[in-house]
Design an enzyme around this catalytic site. Structure first.
Site, short mmCIF file in Angstrom:
data_model
loop_
_atom_site.label_atom_id
_atom_site.label_comp_id
_atom_site.label_asym_id
_atom_site.label_seq_id
_atom_site.Cartn_x
_atom_site.Cartn_y
_atom_site.Cartn_z
N CYS A 1 9.10 22.88 41.52
CA CYS A 1 7.53 23.49 41.20
C CYS A 1 6.91 21.92 41.28
O CYS A 1 6.51 21.51 42.51
CB CYS A 1 7.45 23.93 39.95
SG CYS A 1 5.87 24.79 39.46
N HIS A 2 6.16 21.59 40.36
CA HIS A 2 5.49 20.18 40.28
C HIS A 2 6.31 19.06 40.38
O HIS A 2 6.00 17.81 40.68
CB HIS A 2 4.51 20.15 39.10
CG HIS A 2 3.30 21.06 39.29
ND1 HIS A 2 3.34 22.35 38.94
CD2 HIS A 2 1.87 20.73 39.69
CE1 HIS A 2 2.09 22.82 39.27
NE2 HIS A 2 1.34 21.90 39.52
#
Length: 183
Positions: free
Chosen positions: A112-113
């Protein structure tokens, strides 16, 4: 190496981690036999969130990430969560850990991030990876090539990078980690 002899390090801040992106790798890799250390900024409880908004599970870290060494681990996991990685990516100890794993030729898995940390660590030139769509331009501006795939494994530059986009990709992400660890 069999997964039962693997030492895995997960690093996070103490708040803002996407719950399943931390708890599933933590538990599933332990269940598979790996020794997994959760290292946070401080020894205070790690408070996760669901979808960056809702309160999630709280987990006690095993160590602080300024007190661990890449020398003692076989693989680094960087969970997402917007707030988590936004602060993690500017922490000198977290940056140094990521750089030490790559320099030693050890795998890094980020979801994800999570790859935002690798931007600030200067590790993306020549790498192909995936992430949540929100940071795709950041990854490309840092020299990486972004692809939209459930999981992407890249072995360029002498170290393995395993990346995934979001919680829905956790089965593939954890599967790629287990495969890398020898399961």
């Amino acid at each position: 190496m069999p997964i039962s002899t693997a030492n895995v390090l997960i690093i996070t801040q103490n708040w803002g981690i996407e719950e399943t992106e931390m708890t599933r790798p933590l538990r599933e890799l332990r269940e598979a036999g790996a020794a997994v250390t959760l290292a946070a900024l401080t020894a205070d409880p790690v408070e996760t969130v669901q979808h960056d908004r809702f309160e999630g599970e709280t987990v006690t870290p095993d160590a602080t990430y300024d007190a661990v060494s890449a020398d003692d681990y076989d693989l680094l996991v960087v969970p997402g969560g917007t707030t988590n990685v936004d602060r993690l990516r500017v922490n000198p100890a977290a940056i140094a850990l990521a750089q030490a794993f790559a320099k030693a030729g050890k795998p890094i898995a980020a979801i994800c991030h999570g790859p935002w940390l690798l931007v600030n660590a200067g590790l993306l030139p020549g790498k192909t990876l995936t992430s949540c769509r929100y940071i795709a331009a950041d990854l490309e501006n840092a020299g990486g090539s972004h692809v939209d795939e459930q999981v992407h494994v890249d072995d360029a530059n002498g170290w393995r990078l395993i990346t995934s986009r979001k919680p829905d990709d956790l089965d593939a992400f954890i599967g790629a980690i287990k495969e890398t660890l020898g399961e």
